[in-house]
Design a protein around this motif. Structure first.
Motif, PDB file in Angstrom:
ATOM      1  N   LYS A   1       0.817  -1.214   0.000  1.00 55.35           N
ATOM      2  CA  LYS A   1       0.000   0.000   0.000  1.00 55.35           C
ATOM      3  C   LYS A   1       0.850   1.264   0.000  1.00 55.35           C
ATOM      4  O   LYS A   1       0.417   2.299  -0.483  1.00 55.35           O
ATOM      5  CB  LYS A   1      -0.910   0.023   1.237  1.00 55.35           C
ATOM      6  CG  LYS A   1      -2.089  -0.895   1.170  1.00 55.35           C
ATOM      7  CD  LYS A   1      -2.881  -0.768   2.463  1.00 55.35           C
ATOM      8  CE  LYS A   1      -4.098  -1.661   2.470  1.00 55.35           C
ATOM      9  NZ  LYS A   1      -4.830  -1.552   3.748  1.00 55.35           N
ATOM     10  N   THR A   2       2.053   1.183   0.562  1.00 56.17           N
ATOM     11  CA  THR A   2       2.858   2.393   0.753  1.00 56.17           C
ATOM     12  C   THR A   2       4.050   2.504  -0.188  1.00 56.17           C
ATOM     13  O   THR A   2       4.773   3.484  -0.139  1.00 56.17           O
ATOM     14  CB  THR A   2       3.388   2.461   2.200  1.00 56.17           C
ATOM     15  OG1 THR A   2       4.197   1.310   2.461  1.00 56.17           O
ATOM     16  CG2 THR A   2       2.232   2.527   3.188  1.00 56.17           C
ATOM     17  N   ARG A   3       4.271   1.528  -1.021  1.00 51.86           N
ATOM     18  CA  ARG A   3       5.425   1.554  -1.920  1.00 51.86           C
ATOM     19  C   ARG A   3       4.986   1.418  -3.366  1.00 51.86           C
ATOM     20  O   ARG A   3       3.997   0.772  -3.669  1.00 51.86           O
ATOM     21  CB  ARG A   3       6.386   0.424  -1.568  1.00 51.86           C
ATOM     22  CG  ARG A   3       7.076   0.661  -0.240  1.00 51.86           C
ATOM     23  CD  ARG A   3       8.074  -0.441   0.021  1.00 51.86           C
ATOM     24  NE  ARG A   3       8.915  -0.150   1.154  1.00 51.86           N
ATOM     25  CZ  ARG A   3       8.592  -0.412   2.407  1.00 51.86           C
ATOM     26  NH1 ARG A   3       7.440  -0.953   2.680  1.00 51.86           N
ATOM     27  NH2 ARG A   3       9.426  -0.132   3.388  1.00 51.86           N
ATOM     28  N   LYS A   4       5.778   2.019  -4.230  1.00 53.99           N
ATOM     29  CA  LYS A   4       5.526   1.854  -5.664  1.00 53.99           C
ATOM     30  C   LYS A   4       6.262   0.605  -6.145  1.00 53.99           C
ATOM     31  O   LYS A   4       7.364   0.311  -5.696  1.00 53.99           O
ATOM     32  CB  LYS A   4       6.012   3.070  -6.428  1.00 53.99           C
ATOM     33  CG  LYS A   4       5.222   4.312  -6.096  1.00 53.99           C
ATOM     34  CD  LYS A   4       5.688   5.478  -6.911  1.00 53.99           C
ATOM     35  CE  LYS A   4       4.858   6.704  -6.547  1.00 53.99           C
ATOM     36  NZ  LYS A   4       5.200   7.854  -7.357  1.00 53.99           N
ATOM     37  N   PHE A   5       5.629  -0.113  -7.050  1.00 52.92           N
ATOM     38  CA  PHE A   5       6.246  -1.319  -7.589  1.00 52.92           C
ATOM     39  C   PHE A   5       5.670  -1.589  -8.966  1.00 52.92           C
ATOM     40  O   PHE A   5       4.673  -0.992  -9.369  1.00 52.92           O
ATOM     41  CB  PHE A   5       6.026  -2.520  -6.670  1.00 52.92           C
ATOM     42  CG  PHE A   5       4.580  -2.874  -6.465  1.00 52.92           C
ATOM     43  CD1 PHE A   5       3.972  -3.822  -7.261  1.00 52.92           C
ATOM     44  CD2 PHE A   5       3.834  -2.257  -5.483  1.00 52.92           C
ATOM     45  CE1 PHE A   5       2.645  -4.150  -7.089  1.00 52.92           C
ATOM     46  CE2 PHE A   5       2.492  -2.576  -5.291  1.00 52.92           C
ATOM     47  CZ  PHE A   5       1.905  -3.524  -6.092  1.00 52.92           C
ATOM     48  N   SER A   6       6.304  -2.458  -9.696  1.00 51.76           N
ATOM     49  CA  SER A   6       5.799  -2.846 -11.007  1.00 51.76           C
ATOM     50  C   SER A   6       5.748  -4.365 -11.094  1.00 51.76           C
ATOM     51  O   SER A   6       6.435  -5.063 -10.363  1.00 51.76           O
ATOM     52  CB  SER A   6       6.686  -2.282 -12.113  1.00 51.76           C
ATOM     53  OG  SER A   6       7.981  -2.816 -11.994  1.00 51.76           O
TER      54      SER A   6
END
Length: 50
Positions: A28-33
């Motif tokens: 929920k708190t981190r950007k990822f791909s």
């Protein structure tokens, strides 16, 4: 100290719940791909890899 099957199963379940909660909070708190790919097994069974 021996553990019953119920105690052992309950502890594993509790640990898995904790890991799931931690993972969801981090996602929920981190950007990822994500990278997705497909493949085929020997019996022409399709597999989706993420």
């Amino acid at each position: 100290m021996p553990l019953s099957n119920n105690t052992f199963s309950r502890r594993i379940f509790e640990m898995s719940e904790d890991v799931e909660i931690q993972l969801v909070e981090k996602l929920k708190t981190r950007k990822f791909s994500l990278h997705m790919d497909s493949s085929t097994l020997r019996e022409s069974e399709a597999v989706l890899i993420t």
